[in-house]
Design a protein around this motif. Structure first.
Motif, PDB file in Angstrom:
ATOM      1  N   SER A 125      39.343   1.174 -20.259  1.00 57.78           N
ATOM      2  CA  SER A 125      39.880   2.329 -19.552  1.00 57.78           C
ATOM      3  C   SER A 125      38.850   2.853 -18.552  1.00 57.78           C
ATOM      4  N   TYR A 126      39.323   3.604 -17.588  1.00 60.80           N
ATOM      5  CA  TYR A 126      38.456   4.134 -16.543  1.00 60.80           C
ATOM      6  C   TYR A 126      38.899   5.550 -16.185  1.00 60.80           C
ATOM      7  N   LYS A 127      37.999   6.251 -15.486  1.00 63.42           N
ATOM      8  CA  LYS A 127      38.299   7.606 -15.030  1.00 63.42           C
ATOM      9  C   LYS A 127      37.374   7.954 -13.870  1.00 63.42           C
ATOM     10  N   PHE A 128      37.952   8.392 -12.753  1.00 63.07           N
ATOM     11  CA  PHE A 128      37.198   8.840 -11.589  1.00 63.07           C
ATOM     12  C   PHE A 128      37.732  10.205 -11.182  1.00 63.07           C
ATOM     13  N   ALA A 129      36.819  11.136 -10.917  1.00 61.84           N
ATOM     14  CA  ALA A 129      37.261  12.496 -10.622  1.00 61.84           C
ATOM     15  C   ALA A 129      36.276  13.190  -9.701  1.00 61.84           C
ATOM     16  N   GLY A 130      36.753  14.240  -9.080  1.00 60.22           N
ATOM     17  CA  GLY A 130      35.931  15.103  -8.254  1.00 60.22           C
ATOM     18  C   GLY A 130      36.320  16.550  -8.494  1.00 60.22           C
ATOM     19  N   HIS A 131      35.387  17.479  -8.316  1.00 60.86           N
ATOM     20  CA  HIS A 131      35.699  18.886  -8.534  1.00 60.86           C
ATOM     21  C   HIS A 131      34.906  19.765  -7.571  1.00 60.86           C
ATOM     22  N   TYR A 132      35.436  20.958  -7.370  1.00 59.24           N
ATOM     23  CA  TYR A 132      34.768  21.968  -6.551  1.00 59.24           C
ATOM     24  C   TYR A 132      34.935  23.298  -7.272  1.00 59.24           C
ATOM     25  N   PHE A 156      29.820  21.180  -6.050  1.00 54.88           N
ATOM     26  CA  PHE A 156      30.660  20.022  -5.747  1.00 54.88           C
ATOM     27  C   PHE A 156      30.156  18.852  -6.587  1.00 54.88           C
ATOM     28  N   GLY A 157      31.075  18.155  -7.219  1.00 56.82           N
ATOM     29  CA  GLY A 157      30.670  17.046  -8.076  1.00 56.82           C
ATOM     30  C   GLY A 157      31.684  15.928  -8.092  1.00 56.82           C
ATOM     31  N   VAL A 158      31.198  14.713  -8.256  1.00 55.28           N
ATOM     32  CA  VAL A 158      32.050  13.536  -8.444  1.00 55.28           C
ATOM     33  C   VAL A 158      31.532  12.789  -9.668  1.00 55.28           C
ATOM     34  N   SER A 159      32.430  12.135 -10.371  1.00 60.15           N
ATOM     35  CA  SER A 159      32.037  11.434 -11.592  1.00 60.15           C
ATOM     36  C   SER A 159      32.900  10.196 -11.776  1.00 60.15           C
ATOM     37  N   GLY A 160      32.353   9.251 -12.528  1.00 62.68           N
ATOM     38  CA  GLY A 160      33.077   8.037 -12.878  1.00 62.68           C
ATOM     39  C   GLY A 160      32.738   7.620 -14.299  1.00 62.68           C
ATOM     40  N   ALA A 164      31.705   0.393 -25.773  1.00 63.83           N
ATOM     41  CA  ALA A 164      30.730   0.716 -24.735  1.00 63.83           C
ATOM     42  C   ALA A 164      31.332   1.768 -23.816  1.00 63.83           C
ATOM     43  N   SER A 165      30.471   2.668 -23.352  1.00 64.29           N
ATOM     44  CA  SER A 165      30.910   3.725 -22.459  1.00 64.29           C
ATOM     45  C   SER A 165      29.817   3.991 -21.434  1.00 64.29           C
ATOM     46  N   LEU A 166      30.192   3.946 -20.159  1.00 62.67           N
ATOM     47  CA  LEU A 166      29.259   4.180 -19.061  1.00 62.67           C
ATOM     48  C   LEU A 166      29.797   5.325 -18.213  1.00 62.67           C
ATOM     49  N   LYS A 167      28.929   6.299 -17.950  1.00 66.73           N
ATOM     50  CA  LYS A 167      29.354   7.485 -17.198  1.00 66.73           C
ATOM     51  C   LYS A 167      28.271   7.895 -16.213  1.00 66.73           C
ATOM     52  N   GLY A 168      28.687   8.317 -15.022  1.00 67.19           N
ATOM     53  CA  GLY A 168      27.765   8.795 -14.004  1.00 67.19           C
ATOM     54  C   GLY A 168      28.336  10.006 -13.295  1.00 67.19           C
ATOM     55  N   GLU A 169      27.474  10.985 -12.937  1.00 70.92           N
ATOM     56  CA  GLU A 169      27.906  12.211 -12.279  1.00 70.92           C
ATOM     57  C   GLU A 169      26.913  12.587 -11.181  1.00 70.92           C
ATOM     58  N   TYR A 170      27.438  13.026 -10.061  1.00 68.39           N
ATOM     59  CA  TYR A 170      26.603  13.502  -8.955  1.00 68.39           C
ATOM     60  C   TYR A 170      27.007  14.933  -8.627  1.00 68.39           C
ATOM     61  N   PHE A 171      25.994  15.800  -8.338  1.00 68.15           N
ATOM     62  CA  PHE A 171      26.250  17.209  -8.079  1.00 68.15           C
ATOM     63  C   PHE A 171      25.546  17.654  -6.802  1.00 68.15           C
ATOM     64  N   SER A 177      23.552  10.335 -15.755  1.00 69.15           N
ATOM     65  CA  SER A 177      24.291   9.151 -16.188  1.00 69.15           C
ATOM     66  C   SER A 177      23.952   8.852 -17.644  1.00 69.15           C
ATOM     67  N   SER A 178      24.846   8.147 -18.298  1.00 71.42           N
ATOM     68  CA  SER A 178      24.638   7.807 -19.707  1.00 71.42           C
ATOM     69  C   SER A 178      25.343   6.506 -20.035  1.00 71.42           C
ATOM     70  N   LEU A 179      24.803   5.810 -21.020  1.00 71.74           N
ATOM     71  CA  LEU A 179      25.377   4.555 -21.508  1.00 71.74           C
ATOM     72  C   LEU A 179      25.323   4.558 -23.028  1.00 71.74           C
ATOM     73  N   PHE A 180      26.475   4.302 -23.666  1.00 72.69           N
ATOM     74  CA  PHE A 180      26.564   4.261 -25.120  1.00 72.69           C
ATOM     75  C   PHE A 180      27.091   2.897 -25.545  1.00 72.69           C
ATOM     76  N   LEU A 181      26.418   2.304 -26.536  1.00 64.48           N
ATOM     77  CA  LEU A 181      26.819   1.010 -27.081  1.00 64.48           C
ATOM     78  C   LEU A 181      26.836   1.076 -28.598  1.00 64.48           C
ATOM     79  N   ASP A 182      27.879   0.523 -29.202  1.00 58.59           N
ATOM     80  CA  ASP A 182      27.966   0.391 -30.655  1.00 58.59           C
ATOM     81  C   ASP A 182      28.537  -0.976 -30.980  1.00 58.59           C
ATOM     82  N   TYR A 183      27.864  -1.687 -31.890  1.00 59.36           N
ATOM     83  CA  TYR A 183      28.267  -3.056 -32.195  1.00 59.36           C
ATOM     84  C   TYR A 183      28.217  -3.280 -33.699  1.00 59.36           C
ATOM     85  N   GLN A 184      29.386  -3.609 -34.271  1.00 63.55           N
ATOM     86  CA  GLN A 184      29.462  -3.990 -35.677  1.00 63.55           C
ATOM     87  C   GLN A 184      29.312  -5.504 -35.720  1.00 63.55           C
TER      88      GLN A 184
END
Length: 576
Positions: A391-398, A436-440, A452-459, A477-484
């Motif tokens: 899944s993905y998500k891209f957004a912007g806010h003011y 003002f910010g954008v994120s993905g 796995a989850s990868l996220k980045g934000e600019y302000f 930005s952040s990266l999360f990994l979990d592996y069984q």
């Protein structure tokens, strides 16, 4: 036989002669003529012969059915064959995972770190549960090149009781938390003076709370919650907060309006302000109402609403009314693959000493507390699924905020000094700010064994009065990994990156005219990893590594963090 042939020949000759005589006899008097029919022929039903579809036969031989008997000549056959019993084909089922209601964790690590957790839950009956939670995390400190003690501790306990009935469920809980953080971040220029003054850098927080929530089924009243919290420290500060919330669907003209009600009271005091020896008190009372009408049509979901707040500033004897938009929408462009969403919302955000200390434990007990008036938050974006597990998500806010709270390093006092006035604590300033910010974000979930989850934000920030948006990063930005790995082994990692931030260094000397200096805090990278092994279904061991890059970065000005850390421990799960 010959006699018969003679007779047949004699008869044939005689018949032929008679026929010839009759043809040639001139004396034949038969004359031809015309016959007139005087009366026409009229047939009757009796003259016709109707053929039946199913004819009947008057035949005794045909009508009488004869019994037919069948006989076979059977005789036994000797055989040694024995048929095998059939077996249905099936799918091998994995052994179900045993779930336990309770667990205990204990770990030790570098910097004299101790970690302990205990969670218990017991079913009193089919509809009642009682539980509790206790945790402790402490470190003896030991950051290099520090003069003052950097140890910390955080201990908390929680008790709860829950009941689930047919048409409602409810829960009550209460707890207590004790924290100790030190103002060890004395800048190098002030260390000698602070040592001569013999400052005590420990700062202790106490947090006691009680609350509950209730949920209803098949009624217009949906849910409700209540919370009372008392928060204070060892410097004479104290704060009380009471929050009551409720949700209901109000029917109007055969339509239901989702409505939220919020009542929020906050009151507290500090022994003094940072610059003046005067008690600092704050108190306000808020009532908020947010009705929302939801419209659904095909792939469109539209929420139309407003938020109305009435606030009474008790200390200032001032009353105000606030009105905010509350509109959101989402549209499925391509089923779950592509969804567009957006909206504009606003809120009256209640700031508190508890919230400030939770975000920055190095604040001074001299804060001016007031709510933030978020005029609007306009946002838009797209989200969806690339595949069934991605899944993905891209957004912007003011965002436009009035009285936005910003952490800022307190000025160094050369007179009337306290344990927190050597540039080793933070205060709060307020400003009108636009953000003002954008994120993905990208998330992957493979068979529940690997996530796995990868996220980045600019302000980008714009302030009216302050020179900078103090201590707010321009990028995160952040990266999360979990592996069984298998039934026994598991592992994971998380990585954080925080961009540059701005703060201020200022010496408030009444005898020297000094100018505040803007300080830039370097960006930092923090990598952490963990691994574990399930010895049995109840006992597991684990190891954690934090700040693997061993960066002694400063999350807050003058406050470096611990470098590379290792912690190992065990977890035991059990039932009563």
């Amino acid at each position: 036989m010959r006699k018969h042939i003679k007779y047949i020949v004699t008869a044939a000759v005689t018949f032929t002669g008679l026929a010839a005589f009759s043809q040639n006899n001139p004396k034949d008097t038969l004359n031809t003529g015309v016959i007139d029919v005087v009366k026409p022929y009229t047939p009757t039903i009796s003259d016709a012969f109707k053929v039946k579809e199913v004819p009947t036969l008057d035949d005794e031989t045909t009508e009488t059915k004869k019994d037919i008997k069948y006989n076979i000549f059977s005789f036994p056959v000797a055989s040694t064959f024995t048929p095998a019993k059939g077996k249905a084909e099936g799918i091998e089922k994995a052994k179900p995972i045993k779930l336990f209601d309770n667990y205990a964790t204990l770990g030790v690590g570098s910097y004299t770190t101790f970690l302990g957790e205990l969670y218990v839950n017991h079913a009193l009956s089919r509809t009642e549960n009682v539980g509790g939670y206790f945790s402790h995390h402490s470190s003896g400190g030991g950051i290099e090149n520090l003069v003052f003690d950097d140890n910390f501790s955080d201990s908390k306990i929680n008790l709860n009781y829950a009941s689930r009935l047919r048409y409602m469920s409810w829960k009550v809980e209460g707890g207590f938390q004790h924290q100790n953080y030190n103002w060890y971040g004395v800048p190098e220029s002030q260390i000698n003076q602070a040592q001569l003054d013999g400052i005590q850098v420990d700062h202790k927080f106490n947090n006691a709370y009680v609350g509950g929530d209730i949920t209803f089924e098949d009624t217009y009243l949906k849910s409700g919650s209540a919370l009372f919290r008392h928060f204070g420290d060892n410097m004479g500060s104290g704060e009380n907060r009471f929050v009551l919330k409720g949700k209901a669907d109000i029917p109007i003209n055969y339509e239901e309006i989702a409505t939220e009600l919020k009542i929020d009271y906050l009151g507290g005091s500090f022994d003094r302000s940072y610059n003046l020896d005067e008690a600092l008190k704050y108190s306000n009372f808020q009532i908020g109402l947010s009705p929302t009408y939801q419209l659904k049509q095909d792939d469109l979901t539209l929420d139309l609403g407003i938020s109305v707040y009435f606030m009474s500033d008790i200390e200032a004897s001032d009353n105000k009314l606030y009105l905010y938009p509350n509109i959101t929408a989402s549209y499925r462009l391509v089923s779950e693959v592509l969804i567009a969403y957006g909206g504009i919302q606003g809120d009256l955000q209640q700031n508190s000493y508890y919230d400030f200390a939770k975000e920055n434990p190095f604040v001074s007990p001299t804060l001016f507390v007031q709510p933030t008036d978020q005029l609007y938050n306009a946002f838009a974006g797209i989200k969806g699924k690339v595949t069934s597990n991605t899944s993905y998500k891209f957004a912007g806010h003011y965002i436009s905020d009035k009285n936005k709270a910003l952490f800022k390093n307190n000025a160094i006092q050369t007179v009337n000094q306290f344990n927190y006035s050597y540039g080793n604590s933070f205060g709060v300033v307020y400003d009108e700010m636009k953000t003002f910010g954008v994120s993905g974000e990208l998330s992957v979930d493979l068979n529940r064994n690997f996530t796995a989850s990868l996220k980045g934000e600019y302000f980008a920030y714009s302030t009216d009065n302050e020179a900078e948006a103090w201590n707010l990063p321009d990028f995160k930005s952040s990266l999360f990994l979990d592996y069984q790995i298998d039934e026994k082994w598991f592992a994971g990692a998380n990585v954080y990156f925080v961009g540059k931030r701005k703060d201020q260094y200022y010496v408030a000397d009444p005898f020297v005219n000094s100018v505040p200096v803007t300080v830039s805090l370097d960006s930092y990278f923090d990598a952490n990893a963990h691994a574990g092994y399930h010895i049995t279904e109840q006992l597991s061991i684990f190891a954690k590594m934090n700040n693997i890059a061993s960066q002694g970065y400063q999350r807050w000005q003058n406050f470096p963090v611990q470098s590379f850390q290792v912690l190992a421990g065990a977890t035991y799960k059990f039932d009563f």
